[in-house]
Design a protein around this motif. Structure first.
Motif, PDB file in Angstrom:
ATOM      1  N   CYS A  44     -37.234 -10.966  -5.076  1.00  0.00           N
ATOM      2  CA  CYS A  44     -37.251  -9.800  -5.973  1.00  0.00           C
ATOM      3  C   CYS A  44     -36.564 -10.127  -7.301  1.00  0.00           C
ATOM      4  O   CYS A  44     -36.085  -9.222  -7.999  1.00  0.00           O
ATOM      5  N   ASN A  45     -36.498 -11.430  -7.628  1.00  0.00           N
ATOM      6  CA  ASN A  45     -35.868 -11.867  -8.874  1.00  0.00           C
ATOM      7  C   ASN A  45     -34.406 -11.417  -8.956  1.00  0.00           C
ATOM      8  O   ASN A  45     -33.911 -11.048 -10.024  1.00  0.00           O
ATOM      9  N   ASP A  65     -35.237  -6.760  -9.122  1.00  0.00           N
ATOM     10  CA  ASP A  65     -36.425  -6.030  -9.542  1.00  0.00           C
ATOM     11  C   ASP A  65     -36.939  -5.186  -8.384  1.00  0.00           C
ATOM     12  O   ASP A  65     -36.906  -5.618  -7.221  1.00  0.00           O
ATOM     13  N   ASP A  67     -40.485  -3.434  -7.615  1.00  0.00           N
ATOM     14  CA  ASP A  67     -41.856  -3.298  -8.092  1.00  0.00           C
ATOM     15  C   ASP A  67     -42.563  -2.064  -7.558  1.00  0.00           C
ATOM     16  O   ASP A  67     -43.569  -1.632  -8.116  1.00  0.00           O
ATOM     17  N   TYR A  73     -35.457  -1.743 -12.602  1.00  0.00           N
ATOM     18  CA  TYR A  73     -34.381  -2.625 -12.180  1.00  0.00           C
ATOM     19  C   TYR A  73     -33.468  -1.829 -11.239  1.00  0.00           C
ATOM     20  O   TYR A  73     -33.225  -0.637 -11.454  1.00  0.00           O
ATOM     21  N   ARG A 106     -38.547  -5.999 -18.609  1.00  0.00           N
ATOM     22  CA  ARG A 106     -39.630  -6.049 -17.634  1.00  0.00           C
ATOM     23  C   ARG A 106     -39.933  -4.629 -17.147  1.00  0.00           C
ATOM     24  O   ARG A 106     -41.075  -4.308 -16.808  1.00  0.00           O
ATOM     25  N   TYR A 107     -38.902  -3.810 -17.064  1.00  0.00           N
ATOM     26  CA  TYR A 107     -39.038  -2.404 -16.695  1.00  0.00           C
ATOM     27  C   TYR A 107     -38.316  -1.562 -17.742  1.00  0.00           C
ATOM     28  O   TYR A 107     -37.504  -2.079 -18.524  1.00  0.00           O
TER      29      TYR A 107
END
Length: 306
Positions: A44-45, A65, A67, A73, A106-107
């Motif tokens: 999940c990074n 992360d 998703d 996040y 990213r989010y």
């Protein structure tokens, strides 16, 4: 100044030596557990951030992360060692993490789950802009779900507590303040030495992420006494926000920071004098102390914090 760093084989022992209070252990994983979670959530990074000030490793955080919708996040774990709490480090580190995530983007949101009994954590998260979503996870009924929206125009800041007034950051802020007032000081070193010699002055200095001074607030405890009673009050001595940063809630943030510091140290009355900013203080709950004047004849304002 607080910094973030990656946890690796060279510094993991410093992370493992961190600790929190007995009460906080109810809400947080151990440092070794946080590092382990980083490994478990690697798909999940997940990333584990160490937190240090100029001399010590002071904390650790875990972000991953998420998703699944609503994608965001997740700030899974965030802790500051008990020796370094109530010094502004947690707020500063949290803002640094948000700044990193804002740049990555990213989010658009950051989520954190906080136990309802963890008052200190709730106060810190809400101070930097997290808001309660109202959602309660049926698996975590004792926790609030808080969310922070990452706006591309966000400006994030650091608040640094200073008690040594030879600190160049404080001196820069104070000199800008006196320059704006039009005051000329012949012996700056002597002025800052006098502040140190008093022994109980403290200040919070706010800077932008690029190190620009936004403002500061300086304060100290004072004893008000008579033959019959005595109370220690918090006296706000000097308070300044640079002109270009005014009307952006920095003044509100700084005065809130000091009031929390007073309460944390068992002080429940805040006092100050002003001849220029009465409306600002009145909007923040301060009232004129009728019949009381400062020796320089400025109005005296008072606020009962509880």
């Amino acid at each position: 100044m607080v910094q973030l760093f990656d946890v690796n084989e060279q510094n993991w022992l410093d992370i493992f030596s961190l600790s929190v209070t007995k009460e906080q252990k109810r809400f947080l994983s151990t440092p070794s557990g946080i590092v382990a979670r980083g490994y478990i959530y690697r798909s999940c990074n997940a990333r584990v951030y160490g937190i240090r000030n100029s001399e010590h490793v002071i904390g650790v955080a875990l972000v991953r992360d998420m998703d699944e919708e609503p994608a965001c996040y997740e700030l899974q774990q965030f802790m500051i060692d008990q020796r370094f709490q109530n010094k502004g480090y947690g707020t500063e580190a949290l803002r640094l993490i948000l700044s990193l995530l804002s740049k990555e983007r990213r989010y658009s949101r950051v989520e954190v789950c906080v136990n309802k009994d963890d008052a200190a954590a709730l106060w810190t998260y809400k101070k930097v802009g997290f808001e309660d979503t109202g959602y309660i996870d049926e698996n975590l009924p004792d926790c609030y779900n808080l969310m922070y929206n990452l706006n591309k125009d966000d400006q994030l800041y650091s608040d640094i507590m200073i008690s040594d007034f030879s600190n160049p950051l404080f001196q820069t802020a104070f000199k800008k303040y006196f320059l704006e007032l039009g005051y000329t000081i012949k012996d700056w070193n002597g002025l800052f030495k006098e502040m140190n010699d008093e022994g109980d002055n403290v200040a919070f200095v706010r800077t932008s992420m690029d190190g620009e001074v936004i403002g500061f607030i300086q304060f100290k405890p004072v004893k008000c006494s008579s033959w019959f009673f005595e109370e220690t009050c918090g006296f706000i001595r000097e308070f300044w926000v640079a002109l270009e940063f005014r009307n952006k809630n920095h003044g509100t943030a700084l005065i809130s920071l000091v009031e929390k510091h007073f309460i944390d140290n068992g002080i429940y009355t805040s006092i100050l004098t002003t001849d220029t900013a009465a409306r600002f203080y009145e909007r923040h709950g301060y009232v004129k102390a009728i019949g009381c004047k400062a020796k320089n004849q400025d109005e005296v304002f008072i606020k009962h914090l509880r």
